[in-house]
Structures are given as C-alpha cells and as structure tokens.
Design an enzyme around this catalytic site. Structure first.
Site, PDB file in Angstrom:
ATOM      1  N   ASP A  84       0.849  -1.193   0.000  1.00  0.00           N
ATOM      2  CA  ASP A  84       0.000   0.000   0.000  1.00  0.00           C
ATOM      3  C   ASP A  84       0.891   1.252   0.000  1.00  0.00           C
ATOM      4  O   ASP A  84       1.804   1.358   0.822  1.00  0.00           O
ATOM      5  CB  ASP A  84      -0.864  -0.049   1.270  1.00  0.00           C
ATOM      6  CG  ASP A  84      -1.972   0.973   1.279  1.00  0.00           C
ATOM      7  OD1 ASP A  84      -2.389   1.415   0.199  1.00  0.00           O
ATOM      8  OD2 ASP A  84      -2.439   1.310   2.394  1.00  0.00           O
ATOM      9  N   HIS A  85       0.647   2.183  -0.889  1.00  0.00           N
ATOM     10  CA  HIS A  85       1.424   3.435  -0.978  1.00  0.00           C
ATOM     11  C   HIS A  85       2.931   3.185  -1.004  1.00  0.00           C
ATOM     12  O   HIS A  85       3.691   3.776  -0.221  1.00  0.00           O
ATOM     13  CB  HIS A  85       1.084   4.384   0.177  1.00  0.00           C
ATOM     14  CG  HIS A  85      -0.303   4.924   0.076  1.00  0.00           C
ATOM     15  ND1 HIS A  85      -0.655   5.923  -0.800  1.00  0.00           N
ATOM     16  CD2 HIS A  85      -1.435   4.565   0.707  1.00  0.00           C
ATOM     17  CE1 HIS A  85      -1.948   6.150  -0.685  1.00  0.00           C
ATOM     18  NE2 HIS A  85      -2.447   5.347   0.205  1.00  0.00           N
ATOM     19  N   HIS A 177      -7.435   9.693   4.359  1.00  0.00           N
ATOM     20  CA  HIS A 177      -7.087   8.584   5.245  1.00  0.00           C
ATOM     21  C   HIS A 177      -7.496   8.930   6.683  1.00  0.00           C
ATOM     22  O   HIS A 177      -7.384  10.081   7.094  1.00  0.00           O
ATOM     23  CB  HIS A 177      -5.573   8.342   5.236  1.00  0.00           C
ATOM     24  CG  HIS A 177      -5.081   7.662   3.997  1.00  0.00           C
ATOM     25  ND1 HIS A 177      -4.007   8.118   3.272  1.00  0.00           N
ATOM     26  CD2 HIS A 177      -5.502   6.547   3.347  1.00  0.00           C
ATOM     27  CE1 HIS A 177      -3.791   7.300   2.246  1.00  0.00           C
ATOM     28  NE2 HIS A 177      -4.692   6.358   2.257  1.00  0.00           N
ATOM     29  N   HIS A 207      -9.408   5.054  -1.863  1.00  0.00           N
ATOM     30  CA  HIS A 207      -8.690   4.964  -0.586  1.00  0.00           C
ATOM     31  C   HIS A 207      -9.533   5.642   0.497  1.00  0.00           C
ATOM     32  O   HIS A 207     -10.523   6.300   0.200  1.00  0.00           O
ATOM     33  CB  HIS A 207      -7.330   5.673  -0.703  1.00  0.00           C
ATOM     34  CG  HIS A 207      -6.301   4.850  -1.416  1.00  0.00           C
ATOM     35  ND1 HIS A 207      -5.179   4.365  -0.808  1.00  0.00           N
ATOM     36  CD2 HIS A 207      -6.250   4.415  -2.694  1.00  0.00           C
ATOM     37  CE1 HIS A 207      -4.463   3.670  -1.682  1.00  0.00           C
ATOM     38  NE2 HIS A 207      -5.088   3.695  -2.836  1.00  0.00           N
TER      39      HIS A 207
HETATM   40  P1  13P Z   1      -8.549   4.448   6.031  1.00  0.00           P
HETATM   41  O1  13P Z   1      -7.547   4.222   7.093  1.00  0.00           O
HETATM   42  O2  13P Z   1      -9.124   5.804   6.057  1.00  0.00           O
HETATM   43  O3  13P Z   1      -9.585   3.372   5.993  1.00  0.00           O
HETATM   44  O4  13P Z   1      -7.759   4.384   4.630  1.00  0.00           O
HETATM   45  C1  13P Z   1      -7.183   3.173   4.220  1.00  0.00           C
HETATM   46  C2  13P Z   1      -6.412   3.340   2.962  1.00  0.00           C
HETATM   47  O5  13P Z   1      -6.761   4.092   2.083  1.00  0.00           O
HETATM   48  C3  13P Z   1      -5.196   2.534   2.795  1.00  0.00           C
HETATM   49  O6  13P Z   1      -4.428   2.984   1.734  1.00  0.00           O
END
Ligand code: 13P
Length: 287
Positions: A84-85, A177, A207
């Site tokens: 992720d990212h 996020h 996201h």
């Molecule tokens: P949240 O923590 O807001 O659910 O976002 C998760 C996310 O986008 C992970 O990349």
C-alpha cells in the site's frame, strides 16, 4: 495460493461491486480478515503499508505468514497481497519478496517523473505476474507517514497513467485517510465521473474507506470504483473491543491475561467490520 488483483478487480468492475483491501498489522488481523473472506466466499486484498511491513518484521515475514495461513487455514477464495502506498524502492522489494500486487504512489512527483517511474515498475511487476496500482491526485490526511493534501485528480493525468498499462488506478476525489472531519465536503463524484470517462474499463480505487457513508460508497461503485481500502476502521474496532475487555477487568479473571484470550474480542471486532464492509461493497459470494 496468492493471486494478483487484476482478474478479481476486472470481474468486480464488470459486475458493479468492489473488492475490499483491508490493511494488516499482525497475525490476528490477517487471520481475522482471511477467515471472514472465506466464510463469506469473497475475494480479498490484504494491504501492507511500508510501516506495517517493517513492524511485522519485514516483507519476507509477511509473505511467509500470509502464505502459511492460506495453506493451513484452507483458504480457497482469491487473496492478493498488496503493498500500500509503496515508494519506488519498496515496490521492487515487495515484487522480489513474493507479494502478488503493489501500489506505486508517485503522486508527489511531477507528472513526468510519475510517468517514468510507473512505466518502469509496470514492466517489473508484470514480468513476475504481479499487479500494479498507481495514484494520481492525492489522498488527504496521513497514513503511516504518507501525507497528502487531498487534491482531486486531473482526469487527463489519470488517462496518461492509465495508458502505461497499470492494472488499477487510485484517483484522489476528496477522500482522506483516517477519520473524516466534521466539515468534510464529501467525495467529488464530478471528478470520479470525469476520471472514469477517461480511463474506461480500468478498475478505480477508493482509498480512505473508513467512515465514508454507505450511499457514497454505492455511488462510487456505480461510477467505476472496484477496490475500496479500509484500514483505520479495523484499528478502531480492535481498540474498542480490547478496551472494553480490560475495563471490564476480564484480563484479571482466571487466565484472562492469556494473549489468546486478551486479543480475541479485538479479532472478533475486526471480523465484524470486514463482514459489514464486504456486504456493503457487494463482494460476498463473488469468489
Ligand atoms: P482508512 O484508514 O481511512 O480506511 O484508509 C485506508 C487506505 O486508504 C489505505 O491505503
């Protein structure tokens, strides 16, 4: 066996539902998410941020844990293990370590550099059968040190990145996020519709899934979102259930301090959250 996320997301986009990406932090998280996916016969994506990968001991640990659980817990639904990212370097590390999917977050680079790096990583990922997500615009808020201003994506930049052969695309549409602030303006469906028009069949990623109201989730899916990321909501559910257990003094009763007991309510709370999301996203019985 781990699978890339490409097929499950193509199916989701065509079938007008979304597959959840649930971020993992440890064994309890991973076991709870996989068990729920299996129970509901849903495909699932396990998200790992760079910070969580480090916390768990490294990418080899993560790959070993996830592959081991899939085998020993008889998980037969499609599971993708996704960075992720990811930064440029960590995308390579995860492809090497055995992840089946990566996200290259080049959103903070000028578009030309985002294009150059994404092009290279698409080739490296696809050479190993690994799917790849890219990002345009930015996701607001902060996640594990990744900070974004939350600007909406430029649909033409989305097209430029989509044309590089990425398998799915995260476009900033006002999503954030973590928890949404009281004064949040909501998702920009105008931006989403314009992005979808430029990117056609490409599955889009939303996201910041925590706390987005159900009607907005449904509308986003209608407009081409096929993957929704959820992280904070599982953390909040886990923390609340654990706090209740301790505040009720249950850790002091008998062997209530045993980690297998102490962490059980949190794990059950994660399962309930994941179930609720899979039902809302429409991925139940789509394995
Ligand atoms: P949240 O923590 O807001 O659910 O976002 C998760 C996310 O986008 C992970 O990349």
């Amino acid at each position: 066996m781990l699978v890339s996320a490409t097929e499950m997301l193509k199916k989701a986009k065509a079938g007008h539902y979304a597959v959840g990406q649930f971020n993992i932090n440890n064994l309890e998280w991973t076991k709870a998410i996989l068990a729920t996916a299996q129970e509901l016969n849903s495909p699932v994506i396990l998200g790992v941020s760079e910070g969580a990968g480090k916390y768990m001991g490294g990418y080899d640990v993560v790959v070993g844990m996830v592959n081991g659980l899939i085998k020993d817990q008889n998980i037969t639904v499609p599971v993708a293990l996704h960075l992720d990212h990811g930064s440029y370097d960590h995308c390579y590390k995860c492809i090497e370590a055995g992840f089946s999917s990566v996200m290259f977050d080049g959103s903070h680079y000028p578009i030309d550099e985002n294009v150059a790096k994404t092009t290279e990583l698409v080739a490296a990922a696809h050479a190993k059968g690994v799917s790849i997500e890219a990002e345009v615009g930015s996701i607001g808020g902060e996640e594990d040190g990744v900070v974004g201003a939350g600007e909406c994506a430029d649909p033409m930049e989305c097209k430029a990145i989509a044309d590089l052969g990425v398998d799915f695309l995260a476009a900033g549409i006002g999503n954030i996020h973590g928890k949404y602030p009281e004064n949040w303006a909501g998702l920009s469906f105008e931006t989403l519709a314009a992005v979808q028009e430029q990117t056609g069949d490409l599955p889009l990623v939303l996201h910041g899934g925590t706390g987005i109201p159900a009607d907005m989730i449904k509308k986003a899916i209608e407009l081409g979102v096929a993957k929704i990321n959820v992280n904070t909501e599982c953390q909040l559910a886990f923390a609340e259930a654990t706090r209740k257990y301790i505040e009720a003094g249950k850790d002091l009763e008998g062997k209530g301090f045993d980690p297998r007991k102490l962490l059980a309510p949190g794990a059950e709370a994660i399962k309930a959250t994941v179930k609720e999301k899979m039902e809302l996203f429409g991925s139940v019985n789509k394995a």
